[in-house]
Design a protein around this motif. Structure first.
Motif, mmCIF file in Angstrom:
data_model
loop_
_atom_site.group_PDB
_atom_site.id
_atom_site.type_symbol
_atom_site.label_atom_id
_atom_site.label_comp_id
_atom_site.label_asym_id
_atom_site.label_seq_id
_atom_site.Cartn_x
_atom_site.Cartn_y
_atom_site.Cartn_z
ATOM 1 N N PHE A 184 0.834 -1.202 0.000
ATOM 2 C CA PHE A 184 0.000 0.000 0.000
ATOM 3 C C PHE A 184 0.872 1.257 0.000
ATOM 4 C CE2 PHE A 184 -2.112 3.383 2.483
ATOM 5 C CZ PHE A 184 -3.138 3.679 1.601
ATOM 6 N N ALA A 185 1.887 1.283 0.858
ATOM 7 C CA ALA A 185 2.771 2.450 0.942
ATOM 8 C C ALA A 185 3.488 2.677 -0.384
ATOM 9 C CB ALA A 185 3.774 2.260 2.074
ATOM 10 N N GLN A 186 3.905 1.589 -1.023
ATOM 11 C CA GLN A 186 4.617 1.716 -2.288
ATOM 12 C C GLN A 186 3.696 2.205 -3.402
ATOM 13 O OE1 GLN A 186 7.220 -1.140 -5.210
ATOM 14 N NE2 GLN A 186 7.395 -1.401 -3.010
ATOM 15 N N ALA A 187 2.471 1.667 -3.429
ATOM 16 C CA ALA A 187 1.507 2.122 -4.427
ATOM 17 C C ALA A 187 1.212 3.608 -4.248
ATOM 18 C CB ALA A 187 0.218 1.310 -4.321
ATOM 19 N N ALA A 188 1.087 4.044 -3.001
ATOM 20 C CA ALA A 188 0.828 5.457 -2.714
ATOM 21 C C ALA A 188 1.983 6.328 -3.198
ATOM 22 C CB ALA A 188 0.602 5.656 -1.221
ATOM 23 N N ARG A 189 3.218 5.868 -2.987
ATOM 24 C CA ARG A 189 4.384 6.636 -3.448
ATOM 25 C C ARG A 189 4.429 6.712 -4.965
ATOM 26 N NH1 ARG A 189 7.041 3.858 0.757
ATOM 27 N NH2 ARG A 189 7.850 2.328 -0.734
#
Length: 281
Positions: free
Chosen positions: A23-28
């Motif tokens: 999730f954090a990577q997709a957001a970045r």
């Protein structure tokens, strides 16, 4: 907990799992490419989107899909990734007072009048702008110029087709509906299509507002950027607002959404009316 120590968000058994790191990577990735901020409340939605996109791309997991995006920044699947996260809520004559202001404004300006609709979505706003201007400037496409852009390529394709259901065009006054739309018959019953006199005023193209350079070589009498800034962080909002300034003609107007307030973000615009701004001289 997984072996890596990250939690997995609850999901149906058939849905590919998404870890907190995913999730954090997709957001970045989304923020870096588009400026759109994914809040924590979007976790479940993001899990569904990544599941669908990973399967569509042929990747066996969300992590593999995100790794592919990272490793292939020019890949075609990037556009599908972006499209999946964009919101296309729009309507004809949405926030009607803006079009009354635009009509009064256009009466005081020399033709042709040019307007940039920079979050055009599926086209309703751009066509409303064009109708408003044609009624004021004369029903000739040469007197009205609308650039309609959006980051979502599928939305722009739909906008270019200019076909809508009868339900979608209910907000259009009957006289304008007759003037600028053709009603479908037979298998197209219940649909309407934009007439050439309206469609020829508008140029549609895909455009990302956070790109380092915009492929725009003209100035505008007005810019519509409504209900778009709310998806960006403050730094990105300020940068976009400042980039609008040199693209506006003298005394040009910027139209914002009903929930957006730019007065506290930058000193380059001053409030002119209800969510309407003018460049500070």
């Amino acid at each position: 907990m997984t072996a890596s120590g990250s939690r997995l968000f609850s999901a149906p058994a058939t849905q590919l799992p998404m870890s907190s790191e995913d999730f954090a990577q997709a957001a970045r990735l989304l923020s870096d490419r588009t400026g759109i901020v994914l809040g924590d409340h979007k976790e479940e939605m993001t899990a569904r989107v990544l599941d669908a996109q990973a399967r569509k791309s042929g990747q066996g997991s969300v992590a593999a899909y995100l790794a592919y995006l990272r490793q292939h920044p020019q890949a075609e699947i990037w556009q599908s990734f972006i499209n999946a996260f964009t919101v296309n809520h729009t309507a004809f004559f949405r926030e009607r007072h803006h079009f009354e202001i635009l009509a009064d404004f256009a009466k005081q300006r020399p033709a042709p009048i040019s307007v940039w609709c920079c979050a055009a979505s599926t086209g309703e706003e751009a066509y409303t702008i064009a109708m408003t201007l044609l009624e004021v400037c004369g029903r000739a496409p040469s007197r009205v110029s609308v650039l309609a852009t959006d980051i979502d390529s599928k939305a722009i394709q739909k906008a270019q087709r200019g076909v809508y259901t009868a339900e979608r065009v209910k907000a259009i006054p009957e006289n304008l509906l007759r003037q600028y739309f053709q009603r479908g018959r037979g298998s197209n019953e219940g649909l309407v299509r934009v007439k050439p006199v309206l469609g020829e005023c508008i140029r549609f193209q895909t455009l990302n507002l956070v790109e380092p350079a915009w492929p725009i070589d003209q100035k505008f009498d007005a810019i519509f950027c409504r209900n778009t800034m709310i998806y960006f962080d403050k730094k990105t909002q300020v940068r976009i607002l400042e980039r609008f300034v040199p693209l506006l003609k003298k005394d040009g107007l910027l139209f914002a959404g009903h929930s957006e307030n730019f007065t506290y973000l930058t000193q380059v615009f001053r409030l002119q009316g209800q969510t309407v701004y003018r460049v500070v001289s």
